[in-house]
Scaffold this active site. Structure first.
Site, PDB file in Angstrom:
ATOM      1  CD  GLU A 101      68.035 100.598  64.805  1.00  0.00           C
ATOM      2  OE1 GLU A 101      67.974 100.235  65.976  1.00  0.00           O
ATOM      3  OE2 GLU A 101      69.073 100.624  64.133  1.00  0.00           O
ATOM      4  CB  ALA A 125      75.440 107.083  66.532  1.00  0.00           C
ATOM      5  CB  ILE A 141      71.859 106.054  70.491  1.00  0.00           C
ATOM      6  CG1 ILE A 141      70.453 106.622  70.755  1.00  0.00           C
ATOM      7  CG2 ILE A 141      72.569 106.912  69.428  1.00  0.00           C
ATOM      8  CD1 ILE A 141      70.389 108.060  71.076  1.00  0.00           C
ATOM      9  CG  HIS A 142      73.005 100.415  67.220  1.00  0.00           C
ATOM     10  ND1 HIS A 142      73.361 100.035  65.959  1.00  0.00           N
ATOM     11  CD2 HIS A 142      71.647 100.442  67.247  1.00  0.00           C
ATOM     12  CE1 HIS A 142      72.253  99.814  65.247  1.00  0.00           C
ATOM     13  NE2 HIS A 142      71.208 100.051  66.011  1.00  0.00           N
ATOM     14  CB  ALA A 143      77.269 102.129  64.628  1.00  0.00           C
TER      15      ALA A 143
END
Lengths: 94, 311
Positions: free
Chosen positions: A93, A25, A20-22
């Site tokens: 993703e 998020a 859960i990167h930018a």
């Protein structure tokens, strides 16, 4: 904790490579923001609001991390369905 | 919260010039009492009030005493200390522990450590470090700022405008400590110290703008590593029933079991929140220093009314 229509808990595993990167998020915040219920997400003993990008980054949701989501409020059920969908689709993703 | 010897060694390796002599496997032992004991009396066989939950340190006095004994006697004097299952033993002044001490540490699965520091310095430094490591800590929702020397935590629901208010405050000269998520510890002076998660430190998320790096945009003066928490201000949407709160009575909120002054500020279109937050903070500081503007005004009013009142 027992689920009621207004209070639902689920556990999810992060499955996309970068966790859960930018971007994921922001996607979570966008989804959570559509609902009026309170949505908390986190790991053992540490939860943040799913409506805060900064909060979501601090829970360190790397691939394989197990995250608990609690939704409390009138539209908790609908919110949980959409959040489950995001996890299932690996935040679009990979 | 009790800390393990491993935590002490990791955090204090450099600061306390601390190294492990033996017992790596047993570093999971916890220091049950946050202090350090010199086991001089215990070595003579006096075990009343022996502080067995503390780290035990062998300094010059203990060493000289042990040296004066025959090896068998030395072993016999040391054994009861280990029988009490102390959390760990530290040898000061970079001394080589006598073979009996080492053997007993192995036998009783007790970690044995060594420092180059002299005993009294080590005791001071180590006590401070143990206090720091075992301080209650937590993570709370809210944006932390230092506003003209006052540590303010801004809270409020998502979308109420915490980050926007913080941004305006930064422009007015405040410094940002953390955005949206704040780590806190309660230090040994009974104060809450707030700082940012190291991953997201000094980044802010602003609706419509995205993620910004505050020091890159506003300079080093716009940030601060940590600050003491003086008050919590919650922003909430203005409700008509808010009128009842006009008297400005001081409320408090619990942070790590400490009572922190708490203000609830209503947000409505056209209110300059940065200005209001700053004024609330300054007014609170004034109150702490003994000036209560609301009370002073009321006393003035009552004074005049009493004079004019019909006798």
């Amino acid at each position: 904790m027992m689920d009621t229509p207004d209070s639902i808990s689920r556990e999810f595993t992060v499955e996309n490579e970068y966790g859960i990167h930018a971007r994921p998020a922001a996607l979570l915040v966008k989804t959570a923001g559509k609902f009026s219920c309170e949505i908390l997400i986190g790991k053992k003993g540490y939860e943040v609001s799913a409506k805060s990008i900064m909060g979501l980054l601090t829970i360190e949701g790397h691939r394989g991390a197990k995250l608990c989501v609690h939704a409390t409020g009138e539209d908790a059920g609908e919110a949980m369905v959409e959040i489950a969908d995001l996890f299932e689709k690996k935040f679009f993703e990979d | 919260m009790a800390i393990t010897l491993k935590e002490l060694l990791d955090a204090g390796g450099e600061r306390l010039s601390l190294e492990l002599v033996c017992g790596e496997k047993y570093l999971t032992r916890t220091i049950e009492e946050n202090a350090i004991n010199r086991p001089g009396l215990a070595l003579t066989g006096f075990f009343q009030y022996f502080a067995l939950r503390r780290l035990q340190i062998f300094g010059l006095a203990e060493f000289t005493y042990l040296k004066s004994l025959e090896p068998e006697e030395r072993e016999a004097r040391l054994r009861p200390i280990f029988e009490k299952t102390v959390p760990g033993i530290i040898v000061a002044r970079n001394r080589n522990p006598p073979p009996e001490l080492r053997a007993l540490a192995e036998e009783y699965q007790t970690p044995l450590l060594r420092t180059t520091m002299i005993t009294s310095h080590f005791i001071n430094e180590c006590t401070v470090l143990i206090e720091e490591l075992s301080a209650p800590r937590g993570r709370i929702a809210g944006t932390m700022l230092n506003i003209k020397g006052i540590g303010v935590l801004l809270q409020g629901k998502a979308g109420i405008g915490k980050s926007e208010t913080a941004l305006s405050l930064i422009e007015r000269g405040s410094s940002l400590v953390s955005d949206d998520v704040t780590d806190v510890i309660r230090n040994s002076h009974g104060r809450i110290v707030a700082f940012a998660n190291d991953l997201t430190r000094f980044h802010m998320e602003i609706r419509g703008v995205g993620i910004v790096h505050v020091p890159s945009l506003f300079g080093m003066g716009a940030i601060q590593q940590e600050t003491e928490l003086d008050m919590v201000i919650r922003l909430h949407l203005y409700q008509p029933e808010d009128e009842a709160e006009r008297d400005g009575k001081l409320a408090e909120i619990d942070v790590l079991d400490l009572r922190i002054p708490f203000y609830d500020l209503p947000v409505s279109p056209g209110r300059d929140m940065a200005n209001l937050v700053e004024t609330t903070a300054l007014n609170h500081k004034l109150k702490v220093l003994g000036h209560d503007a609301a009370k002073e005004l009321d006393e003035k009013v009552i004074g005049r009314f009493l004079k004019k009142a019909e006798k």
